[in-house]
Design an enzyme around this catalytic site. Structure first.
Site, PDB file in Angstrom:
ATOM      1  CD  GLU A  93      -5.156 -21.236 -58.293  1.00  0.00           C
ATOM      2  OE1 GLU A  93      -4.315 -21.538 -57.431  1.00  0.00           O
ATOM      3  OE2 GLU A  93      -4.904 -21.172 -59.499  1.00  0.00           O
TER       4      GLU A  93
ATOM      5  CB  SER B 193      -2.232 -18.407 -67.538  1.00  0.00           C
ATOM      6  OG  SER B 193      -1.936 -19.746 -67.225  1.00  0.00           O
TER       7      SER B 193
ATOM      8  CB  SER C  18       5.459 -21.192 -61.761  1.00  0.00           C
ATOM      9  OG  SER C  18       4.276 -21.617 -61.166  1.00  0.00           O
TER      10      SER C  18
ATOM     11  CD  GLN D 248      -0.822 -17.290 -59.632  1.00  0.00           C
ATOM     12  OE1 GLN D 248      -1.406 -17.948 -60.485  1.00  0.00           O
ATOM     13  NE2 GLN D 248      -0.813 -17.620 -58.367  1.00  0.00           N
TER      14      GLN D 248
ATOM     15  CD  GLU E 248       0.744 -35.821 -58.115  1.00  0.00           C
ATOM     16  OE1 GLU E 248       0.738 -34.659 -58.572  1.00  0.00           O
ATOM     17  OE2 GLU E 248       0.289 -36.797 -58.747  1.00  0.00           O
TER      18      GLU E 248
HETATM   19  C1  LIG Z   1      -1.893 -24.746 -67.953  1.00  0.00           C
HETATM   20  C2  LIG Z   1      -1.052 -24.196 -66.856  1.00  0.00           C
HETATM   21  C3  LIG Z   1      -1.161 -22.860 -66.508  1.00  0.00           C
HETATM   22  C4  LIG Z   1      -0.366 -22.329 -65.499  1.00  0.00           C
HETATM   23  N1  LIG Z   1      -0.474 -20.996 -65.226  1.00  0.00           N
HETATM   24  C5  LIG Z   1       0.335 -20.442 -64.280  1.00  0.00           C
HETATM   25  C6  LIG Z   1       0.317 -19.051 -64.022  1.00  0.00           C
HETATM   26  O1  LIG Z   1      -0.459 -18.319 -64.625  1.00  0.00           O
HETATM   27  N2  LIG Z   1       1.157 -18.529 -63.120  1.00  0.00           N
HETATM   28  C7  LIG Z   1       2.023 -19.293 -62.424  1.00  0.00           C
HETATM   29  O2  LIG Z   1       2.743 -18.769 -61.609  1.00  0.00           O
HETATM   30  N3  LIG Z   1       2.091 -20.640 -62.636  1.00  0.00           N
HETATM   31  C8  LIG Z   1       1.267 -21.223 -63.551  1.00  0.00           C
HETATM   32  N4  LIG Z   1       1.322 -22.586 -63.795  1.00  0.00           N
HETATM   33  C9  LIG Z   1       2.335 -23.363 -63.086  1.00  0.00           C
HETATM   34  C10 LIG Z   1       1.842 -24.364 -62.079  1.00  0.00           C
HETATM   35  O3  LIG Z   1       1.403 -23.712 -60.912  1.00  0.00           O
HETATM   36  C11 LIG Z   1       2.995 -25.334 -61.807  1.00  0.00           C
HETATM   37  O4  LIG Z   1       3.246 -26.038 -63.002  1.00  0.00           O
HETATM   38  C12 LIG Z   1       2.708 -26.308 -60.710  1.00  0.00           C
HETATM   39  O5  LIG Z   1       2.634 -25.641 -59.479  1.00  0.00           O
HETATM   40  C13 LIG Z   1       3.704 -27.440 -60.652  1.00  0.00           C
HETATM   41  O6  LIG Z   1       5.005 -27.000 -60.597  1.00  0.00           O
HETATM   42  P1  LIG Z   1       6.092 -27.608 -61.601  1.00  0.00           P
HETATM   43  O7  LIG Z   1       5.529 -27.506 -62.950  1.00  0.00           O
HETATM   44  O8  LIG Z   1       7.361 -26.916 -61.322  1.00  0.00           O
HETATM   45  O9  LIG Z   1       6.195 -29.138 -61.220  1.00  0.00           O
HETATM   46  P2  LIG Z   1       7.180 -29.804 -60.156  1.00  0.00           P
HETATM   47  O10 LIG Z   1       7.090 -29.075 -58.874  1.00  0.00           O
HETATM   48  O11 LIG Z   1       8.522 -29.945 -60.776  1.00  0.00           O
HETATM   49  O12 LIG Z   1       6.539 -31.210 -59.987  1.00  0.00           O
HETATM   50  C14 LIG Z   1       6.817 -32.348 -60.798  1.00  0.00           C
HETATM   51  C15 LIG Z   1       6.015 -33.525 -60.270  1.00  0.00           C
HETATM   52  O13 LIG Z   1       6.441 -33.825 -58.945  1.00  0.00           O
HETATM   53  C16 LIG Z   1       5.340 -33.812 -58.078  1.00  0.00           C
HETATM   54  N5  LIG Z   1       5.763 -33.271 -56.791  1.00  0.00           N
HETATM   55  C17 LIG Z   1       6.491 -32.161 -56.542  1.00  0.00           C
HETATM   56  N6  LIG Z   1       6.647 -31.982 -55.229  1.00  0.00           N
HETATM   57  C18 LIG Z   1       6.028 -33.000 -54.622  1.00  0.00           C
HETATM   58  C19 LIG Z   1       5.828 -33.375 -53.256  1.00  0.00           C
HETATM   59  N7  LIG Z   1       6.285 -32.657 -52.229  1.00  0.00           N
HETATM   60  N8  LIG Z   1       5.120 -34.491 -53.008  1.00  0.00           N
HETATM   61  C20 LIG Z   1       4.619 -35.240 -54.030  1.00  0.00           C
HETATM   62  N9  LIG Z   1       4.767 -34.946 -55.325  1.00  0.00           N
HETATM   63  C21 LIG Z   1       5.470 -33.828 -55.609  1.00  0.00           C
HETATM   64  C22 LIG Z   1       4.340 -32.885 -58.727  1.00  0.00           C
HETATM   65  O14 LIG Z   1       3.030 -33.125 -58.274  1.00  0.00           O
HETATM   66  C23 LIG Z   1       4.522 -33.237 -60.178  1.00  0.00           C
HETATM   67  O15 LIG Z   1       3.790 -34.376 -60.470  1.00  0.00           O
HETATM   68  C24 LIG Z   1       0.537 -23.142 -64.806  1.00  0.00           C
HETATM   69  C25 LIG Z   1       0.643 -24.502 -65.147  1.00  0.00           C
HETATM   70  C26 LIG Z   1      -0.149 -25.026 -66.161  1.00  0.00           C
HETATM   71  C27 LIG Z   1      -0.020 -26.477 -66.487  1.00  0.00           C
END
Ligand SMILES: Cc1cc2nc3c(=O)[nH]c(=O)nc-3n(C[C@H](O)[C@H](O)[C@H](O)COP(=O)(O)OP(=O)(O)OC[C@H]3O[C@@H](n4cnc5c(N)ncnc54)[C@H](O)[C@@H]3O)c2cc1C
Lengths: 397, 381
Positions: free
Chosen positions: A234, A151, A117, A114, A367
């Site tokens: 999902e 992933s 991100s 997928q 969140e």
């Molecule tokens: C093990 C693992 C596997 C993954 N696999 C995939 C994959 O296969 N494909 C893919 O596309 N993505 C994948 N992801 C990505 C995952 O979907 C994102 O990490 C996730 O959506 C969070 O985005 P970010 O990491 O940019 O965090 P950010 O958006 O930068 O968030 C940082 C912090 O701020 C908080 N936050 C952000 N916005 C808000 C809001 N509006 N209100 C309150 N709190 C907020 C978040 O909850 C978090 O605590 C994977 C992540 C992990 C950890």
């Protein structure tokens, strides 16, 4: 109604097993025969591996086949394909796309990942910057950008991709959804190591990658709506199967408790029983969500399932490390590895503790899930939005 | 110590039937009419214009006093699933009715012991109360706490903290010289004194019962009494979980509604993320409580997996109900602290329900035995 379906399915399973004895039939051949019999995913339409039956009957088919020693299609190797790509392609794809993609996906011949991100678009998925531009001369799309946390990208043959096709409209409107070949020139996958030591996920760099016009899913500009199908699937796929009492993380901790009478304390006992009750409540709730889906009345409880699951996995795995005392301080293996599948409860307590931290981030953070429940289920006001009516290209980044 | 395998969980139907959905609608309509907030609030001031109409609506208009009474004794012959639906609505409305204590707890006991005559009376709208202290979760825990004895042909002693009074008929379990026995005593018999306390939860009063009456022949004796008591207490505990789930759902809905209107800082307060997240967490808890209560009712109805299902339901739903009520008070701000608002009624009922048929801690202790998660032994650690 359901009794009729069950006995009909049982007959089909018997017929499949008679014609293709698992003991003597080649694995791939058995799986192809199962697909043809409509027993791959019974809720899919006939001709696409299914029979158009209620979804929960699949568990019954799986049980019968497992009991007969039949091979499965290694679902844990293609979780994103089966759980997310397939329902999205079914819902939004053309008949040609159904024909081309669903069968090899189910058979495990083609693994999916997928590409959602990005470094600048995680929780704010609609902010993706990866561009897809049509090449008028060939009708192909040309994709450039960078994805992250992907992933299984290192194993994947195809990807579901969200990319920006129109930077001149507000961010949700300018996205489109593509099925992208991961073996095409211009796709570069680099491992990203996780805090567990292994590298399940990757960075993916896309440089002038060509995607045939036939691999646009849905209409141009519909990407956000379609991505929501994926994200909903999902959540549903988490509550998708019946699990026995004490399955998963709670079972690991309960076994540890039983095996170590000398390590028990009253405080830990209280926490353990509390978590055991909560895990049982989560199991029962998942089972009700499944029953609601089967009668075509999906309850909004589904969105809460992942929230609860993540918290429980984290609290249980933390308790297990503490219960193990000095043994909990050991770690099994820090060698960089590239696992073929995600194994939340495999390996040692320390691994489980660390891997569980991802449960509240992957697939939407806790969140964000709380925002979804509060706004879409409880109807509370949305967060103040500064980017609503601004063209994507004019947003500060 | 021998480790027994943990009981496997049966696959139970957790969705309501059409009959249950209709029943819910009727009960909700009756309670909406008979349990207005002002009348409920006035209960603690000693004015009671609500218990009579509410019970009459349920017992006479809908026939629910006889819900669990078998058809051959003039009842509806329904089971725990239907009882759970009624209890859930009673929890939502905070209804001051003896449904749980009489129509479920006492009735289940009388059904098990085949007390035809008493059941016929209950079917006509009469009420009965089990004379044990609140907090009794099993025949074993009752035996340690009761104060009534039989000697010289008389039944005498005092039981403190009895719920379900006023009632027409007292069911008095005793430990006599020949083991356990259950006596039936009409509340208007000579030598029965009931004193009702000012209760934390005015919608379900707590009384002390003093007895000095002719013992007569007990309805049942021996292991039969113990087994029937355990069955009735488990049934009531499972049905109480539904009451708690209903109460919690009401708290969530009212709080969401209030915070969707209340404005501060130029915004609807419910738009603040700190509150949205608390409500989302509560939503997840409340949904789970409803599923867990449905599971306990289904287990009771199928007579499978009853001990574990009921212990899980009480341990889980008690906590959720109290948490939901506490969040409701807090998130209503000053309004939540007022006497006029209906919110505090739920807090009081939730906290009283918490101890009514065994605390969550007691049920967790029971689970520890049931699912082989033994407590630390003294020499460990
Ligand atoms: C093990 C693992 C596997 C993954 N696999 C995939 C994959 O296969 N494909 C893919 O596309 N993505 C994948 N992801 C990505 C995952 O979907 C994102 O990490 C996730 O959506 C969070 O985005 P970010 O990491 O940019 O965090 P950010 O958006 O930068 O968030 C940082 C912090 O701020 C908080 N936050 C952000 N916005 C808000 C809001 N509006 N209100 C309150 N709190 C907020 C978040 O909850 C978090 O605590 C994977 C992540 C992990 C950890």
């Amino acid at each position: 109604m359901s009794e009729q379906h069950r006995s009909d399915l049982e007959q089909r399973v018997t017929a499949l097993l008679e014609a293709h004895d698992p003991a003597t039939t080649d694995r791939a051949e058995f799986l192809r025969a199962r697909w043809e019999a409509g027993l791959a995913w019974v809720h899919f339409p006939a001709g696409l591996g299914g029979l158009g039956l209620p979804r929960d009957l699949q568990a019954h088919v799986d049980d019968l086949l497992a009991a007969a020693g039949a091979p499965d299609n290694a679902p844990e190797r293609n979780g994103i394909g089966l759980g997310m790509a397939a329902p999205t392609i079914l819902a939004h794809g053309t008949p040609e796309q159904h024909e081309r993609f669903l069968r090899p996906l189910w058979l495990g011949e083609e693994i999916w990942c997928q590409l959602f991100s990005e470094p600048g678009a995680g929780s704010d998925l609609a902010a993706v910057a990866t561009r897809a531009v049509p090449d008028e001369s060939t009708g192909e799309w040309v994709v450039n950008g960078q994805k992250v946390w992907t992933s299984s990208a290192h194993l994947a043959d195809f990807a579901i991709l969200v990319a920006r096709t129109d930077p001149d409209v507000p961010k949700h409107g300018g996205l489109s959804y593509f099925l992208l070949g991961m073996r095409e020139p211009g796709v570069e996958v680099r491992p990203l190591r996780q805090l567990t030591g292994e590298a399940e996920f990757n960075e993916v760099f896309l440089t002038d990658v060509r995607v045939p016009a036939a691999q646009l899913l849905g209409a141009v500009g519909e990407g956000w709506r379609i991505a929501n199908t994926t994200l909903n699937s999902e959540r549903v796929s988490i509550g998708g199967q019946a699990v026995p009492r004490e399955a998963g993380m709670v079972g690991k901790v309960a076994q540890t408790w039983r095996a170590h009478p000398e390590r028990r304390t009253h405080g830990a006992h209280r926490r353990l029983l509390d978590l055991w009750v909560q895990a049982e409540a989560a199991r029962i709730t998942g089972s009700r969500v499944r029953q609601q889906l089967a009668v075509g009345a999906p309850g909004p409880e589904g969105s809460a399932t992942k929230l609860v699951f993540a918290r429980l996995a984290q609290e249980l795995s933390a308790l297990e490390v503490e219960l193990l005392g000095e043994d909990g301080l050991r770690y099994d293996d820090w060698t960089l590895s590239r696992p073929e599948k995600v194994d939340f409860t495999g390996r040692d307590a320390g691994y489980r503790y660390l891997r569980a931290k991802g449960n509240s981030i992957e697939g939407g953070t806790s969140e964000i899930l709380r925002n979804i429940i509060a706004e879409r289920v409880l109807g509370l006001p949305g967060e103040p939005r500064v980017d609503k009516d601004v063209a994507w290209k004019d947003l500060p980044r | 110590m021998t480790a027994q395998p943990i009981p496997a969980a049966p696959d139970l139907d957790l969705l309501p039937s059409d009959v249950e959905t209709d029943l819910r609608r009727s009960v909700r309509a009756v309670l909406a009419k008979t349990c207005p907030t002002e009348a409920l609030v006035a209960l603690a001031d000693g004015s009671d214009d609500v218990s009579g109409p509410a019970w009459s609506g349920l017992a006479h208009d809908l026939g629910l006093a006889a819900l669990l009474v078998p058809e051959e004794h003039g009842g509806a012959g329904a089971g725990p699933r239907e009882a759970a639906v009624v209890a859930e609505e009673c929890g939502r409305a905070c209804a001051p009715v003896p449904f749980l204590t009489s129509a479920v707890l006492a009735t289940s006991l009388l059904v098990r012991l085949g007390a035809a005559e008493s059941l016929a009376r209950l079917a006509e709208g009469g009420t009965a109360a089990l004379v044990v202290p609140a907090g009794t979760a099993s025949a074993g825990s009752w035996a340690r706490r009761t104060g009534v004895e039989v000697s010289g042909g008389r039944l005498a002693g005092e039981v403190r903290g009895v719920v379900g009074l006023p009632a027409d008929l007292l069911l008095v379990p005793v430990h006599g010289p020949d083991g356990p026995a259950l006596h039936l005593v009409p509340v208007d018999a000579d030598g029965v004194a009931v004193s009702t306390h000012t209760s934390l939860d005015a919608t379900r009063p707590v009384s002390d019962v003093r007895l000095d009456v002719e013992a007569g022949t007990p309805l049942a004796t021996g292991d039969e009494v113990t087994a029937a008591l355990d069955h009735a207490l488990a049934t009531a505990a499972g049905v109480l979980a539904a009451e708690q789930a209903g109460l919690a759902a009401w708290c969530l809905e009212q709080t969401v509604a209030h915070l969707s209107e209340r404005r501060q800082f130029g915004r609807v307060v419910g738009g603040f993320q700190a509150l949205k997240h608390r409500l989302a967490d509560l939503y997840a808890e409340v949904g789970q409580a409803s599923a867990v209560a449905a599971h306990a009712a289904a287990a009771l109805a199928g007579e499978s997996d009853v001990p574990v299902s009921v212990a899980v339901a009480q341990a889980f739903c008690s906590e959720v109900a109290v948490h939901a009520a506490e969040e409701a008070v807090q998130l209503h701000g000053g309004l939540g602290m007022t006497w006029e608002s209906p919110v505090h009624l739920r807090l009081k009922r939730a906290k009283a329900d918490h101890v009514l048929l065994g605390s969550p801690d007691a049920h967790r202790d029971a689970l520890a035995r049931l699912v082989d998660l033994a407590a630390p032994t003294p020499e460990a650690g």
